[in-house]
Scaffold this motif. Structure first.
Motif, PDB file in Angstrom:
ATOM      1  N   THR A 248       1.177 -41.106 -44.289  1.00 34.61           N
ATOM      2  CA  THR A 248       1.018 -40.803 -42.859  1.00 34.61           C
ATOM      3  C   THR A 248       1.714 -41.871 -42.022  1.00 34.61           C
ATOM      4  O   THR A 248       2.256 -41.570 -40.953  1.00 34.61           O
ATOM      5  N   ARG A 249       1.744 -43.096 -42.510  1.00 37.82           N
ATOM      6  CA  ARG A 249       2.447 -44.158 -41.782  1.00 37.82           C
ATOM      7  C   ARG A 249       3.963 -43.918 -41.825  1.00 37.82           C
ATOM      8  O   ARG A 249       4.660 -44.114 -40.816  1.00 37.82           O
TER       9      ARG A 249
ATOM     10  N   CYS B 257       5.437 -40.961 -42.194  1.00 32.73           N
ATOM     11  CA  CYS B 257       5.708 -39.795 -41.346  1.00 32.73           C
ATOM     12  C   CYS B 257       5.556 -40.137 -39.872  1.00 32.73           C
ATOM     13  O   CYS B 257       6.296 -39.619 -39.025  1.00 32.73           O
ATOM     14  N   ASN B 258       4.601 -41.008 -39.561  1.00 40.24           N
ATOM     15  CA  ASN B 258       4.443 -41.460 -38.177  1.00 40.24           C
ATOM     16  C   ASN B 258       5.719 -42.132 -37.684  1.00 40.24           C
ATOM     17  O   ASN B 258       6.202 -41.863 -36.577  1.00 40.24           O
ATOM     18  N   ASP B 259       6.303 -42.983 -38.512  1.00 42.68           N
ATOM     19  CA  ASP B 259       7.528 -43.688 -38.121  1.00 42.68           C
ATOM     20  C   ASP B 259       8.696 -42.724 -37.977  1.00 42.68           C
ATOM     21  O   ASP B 259       9.523 -42.861 -37.065  1.00 42.68           O
TER      22      ASP B 259
ATOM     23  N   SER C  57       4.981 -48.797 -39.222  1.00 40.95           N
ATOM     24  CA  SER C  57       3.520 -48.729 -39.256  1.00 40.95           C
ATOM     25  C   SER C  57       2.911 -49.405 -40.471  1.00 40.95           C
ATOM     26  O   SER C  57       1.695 -49.601 -40.509  1.00 40.95           O
TER      27      SER C  57
ATOM     28  N   TYR D  63       0.691 -44.903 -33.842  1.00 44.64           N
ATOM     29  CA  TYR D  63      -0.019 -44.468 -35.042  1.00 44.64           C
ATOM     30  C   TYR D  63      -1.501 -44.226 -34.750  1.00 44.64           C
ATOM     31  O   TYR D  63      -2.086 -43.228 -35.184  1.00 44.64           O
TER      32      TYR D  63
ATOM     33  N   GLY E 234      -2.041 -41.036 -32.860  1.00 45.77           N
ATOM     34  CA  GLY E 234      -1.825 -39.898 -33.732  1.00 45.77           C
ATOM     35  C   GLY E 234      -2.987 -39.655 -34.662  1.00 45.77           C
ATOM     36  O   GLY E 234      -3.422 -38.512 -34.863  1.00 45.77           O
ATOM     37  N   LYS E 235      -3.519 -40.718 -35.215  1.00 47.74           N
ATOM     38  CA  LYS E 235      -4.642 -40.599 -36.140  1.00 47.74           C
ATOM     39  C   LYS E 235      -5.867 -40.012 -35.440  1.00 47.74           C
ATOM     40  O   LYS E 235      -6.551 -39.144 -35.981  1.00 47.74           O
TER      41      LYS E 235
ATOM     42  N   PHE F  99       4.995 -33.671 -33.783  1.00 51.69           N
ATOM     43  CA  PHE F  99       4.220 -34.817 -34.249  1.00 51.69           C
ATOM     44  C   PHE F  99       3.066 -34.386 -35.150  1.00 51.69           C
ATOM     45  O   PHE F  99       2.880 -34.912 -36.254  1.00 51.69           O
TER      46      PHE F  99
ATOM     47  N   PHE G 241       2.727 -35.343 -39.035  1.00 52.56           N
ATOM     48  CA  PHE G 241       1.711 -36.351 -39.339  1.00 52.56           C
ATOM     49  C   PHE G 241       0.813 -35.893 -40.481  1.00 52.56           C
ATOM     50  O   PHE G 241       0.465 -36.672 -41.363  1.00 52.56           O
TER      51      PHE G 241
ATOM     52  N   SER H 228       3.065 -35.362 -44.611  1.00 49.41           N
ATOM     53  CA  SER H 228       2.464 -36.452 -45.387  1.00 49.41           C
ATOM     54  C   SER H 228       1.623 -35.893 -46.529  1.00 49.41           C
ATOM     55  O   SER H 228       1.538 -36.494 -47.608  1.00 49.41           O
TER      56      SER H 228
END
Length: 516
Positions: free
Chosen positions: A183-184, A186-188, A201, A210, A213-214, A303, A307, A311
């Motif tokens: 997830t980090r 994909c966040n980036d 992240s 991040y 998003g979480k 997003f 996310f 992931s």
């Protein structure tokens, strides 16, 4: 004052009792006279999904239960809260719904309108009718192979940073929780490819992008669960109260980022090969009236999809590779072949398509762990279904009737995929893939409403695994569990106790420390 409060409580309880009685009556009687198989509500009022809502089952296991409830029926009726719907399990009928007679089922069922919540209601996933068609046509050029190639370098940097982090932090590489790690990543990827923001992240673990998003995707929390139920039952009331589905702080955060980015790029004529630029290009066309809210909504959907869904694909693929070393070794041999002609793999976007075994492994991961285990459609034009069983009546689907297509159930049906719990990429070899029923394998949906970002998801997944396999061997640890046990309740991709493996650094014959 106390008497007024008591009166309000009594009125609320009275109205709740009336609404509950009406829902129960509808649930009990709606399907009874239709002459087709139907599932009686497991718990009054809440309906057939209570097995999942009350955390008695994981989302996947609950869907499998529903899929197998009437194994000889093409479809059957059920209730979700006060909403009757049809669960369709016959691949040929699914083709009729999603492809041949798509215009009868063009919409998705959504409880969020554009007016109620612009961020959720205006994205291409939620839009309906002509609004959806126009937005889909607007966005489609942004997801072509040519556009993906423009964003490739942005994604490639994120993949390199991800692998470099675990090279530099060998102790952390000994025990990696895959959900958190991917997830980090994909966040980036989303931050840079969609929003024009560079973050790392893994290094900056509490960066605001991040964290927002979480929180935005924490669908398993009790608060978010109550909000979902409230929006389902009382959408207009929630709108009147000014309650948005997305948390207020997150809503403001994403609106602010995208609005400021668009304004700055307009003023300074900044061009960057990312999703915001592609949306701005679409906005500037003469035949388009794309608003700022539209741009924000599509950016946020990009997003959310990345996310969680992307992931999820990565974490399950990594886990299966760790548990199936012979598959991992074969895939690594194929990936290593990228180095034969270009030692530094400076430009290999086009060569990713040559990785046939990678495609097989990805396809099997998507079969066993579909990112979206359920597809939904909403009837907009009357349509006659065939008999669900030989002894049942034909059923005419009416406008506003909801339909579920259980992707997870189809993917795990031994009728279509023998020994479905086995991870077997050979199902998708050139020799075998034509044996698969084309409408029993639906990892990204089907028809005109198929996932618009699937090409991007596959690109970022292939890219990260190229770099991982060039540098590491994936191995189980003492925390690794196999088979996977899904967490009860919440969304479909959550795993009980997490997914843990190790990245063991490869030893090369030459002096090269890593392949980056």
């Amino acid at each position: 004052m106390e008497s007024i409060t008591l009166l309000l409580i009594l009125i609320t309880l009275f109205l709740g009792a009336i609404i509950g009685a009406l829902i129960l009556y509808r649930q009990t009687n709606f399907w009874q006279q239709k002459g087709i198989p139907y599932l009686k509500p497991l718990i009054p009022v809440l309906g057939s999904m209570s097995i999942i809502l009350f955390r008695r089952s994981s989302f996947y296991d609950g869907l499998n239960f529903l899929y197998n409830k009437f194994p000889n029926a093409k479809y059957y009726g059920m209730m979700i809260l006060h909403t009757p719907l049809l669960l369709v399990r016959d691949p040929d009928l699914i083709k009729e719904i999603c492809v041949k007679n798509f215009e009868n089922f063009v919409d998705r069922r959504s409880f969020m309108t554009e007016e109620m919540d612009p961020v959720y209601g205006k994205n291409v996933f939620s839009l309906k009718g002509d609004r959806w068609k126009k937005m889909r046509n607007t966005l489609s050029p942004a997801y072509t192979a040519a556009k993906m190639k423009l964003m490739f370098e942005l994604v490639e940097k994120c993949a390199r940073d991800f692998v470099q982090y675990f090279i530099d932090h060998s102790n952390e590489a000994k025990s990696i929780e895959l959900s958190d790690a991917f997830t980090r990543y994909c966040n980036d990827v989303i931050a840079t490819a969609a929003f024009g923001i560079s973050v790392n992240s893994l290094k900056d673990r509490e960066n605001e992008f991040y964290e927002r998003g979480k929180k935005s995707f924490n669908l398993g929390s009790s608060k978010r669960f109550i909000k979902i139920i409230a929006f389902r039952l009382f959408p207009k009331l929630m709108h009147l109260l000014g309650i948005t589905f997305l948390a207020k702080k997150s809503d403001r955060f994403f609106k602010k980022i995208i609005t400021e980015t668009v304004i700055t790029r307009d003023e300074k004529n900044i061009i960057r090969p990312d999703m915001i630029h592609l949306l701005m290009e679409a906005r500037n066309k003469d035949d388009n009236d794309l608003s700022m809210d539209d741009i924000i909504a599509q950016g946020f959907l990009f997003f959310l999809a990345g996310f969680d869904s992307s992931s999820g694909l990565m974490k399950f693929m990594a886990h299966e590779l760790a548990m199936n070393p012979e598959i991992q070794d074969r895939l690594r041999i194929e990936v290593d072949s990228l180095l034969k002609e270009n030692e530094n793999i400076d430009d290999f976007y086009g060569r990713l398509s040559e990785l046939k075994y990678m495609d097989m492994v990805l396809s099997e991961t998507l079969r066993k762990y579909p990112p979206n285990p359920l597809l939904d459609r909403l009837c907009v034009k009357e349509y006659n279904f065939p008999k669900a069983t030989p002894d049942s009546k034909e059923y005419t689907v009416k406008p506003k009737n909801a339909i579920w297509i259980p992707i997870y159930g189809l993917h795990h049906d031994p009728k279509y995929f023998p020994n479905p719990e086995k991870f077997d990429p050979e199902r998708f070899s050139d020799e075998n893939k034509d044996k698969i029923h084309p409408y029993a394998y639906l990892p990204f949906g089907l028809g005109p409403r198929k996932c618009i970002g699937n090409r991007f998801a596959l690109m970022e997944t292939k890219l990260i695994f190229v770099f991982i396999l060039l540098n590491f061997t994936l191995e189980p640890t003492e925390k690794t569990k196999y088979p996977i046990e899904f967490a009860r309740g919440g969304g479909g991709l959550k795993v009980k106790d997490g997914l843990w493996i190790a990245f063991k650094k490869r030893v090369f014959d030459h002096q090269q420390e890593s392949v980056l």
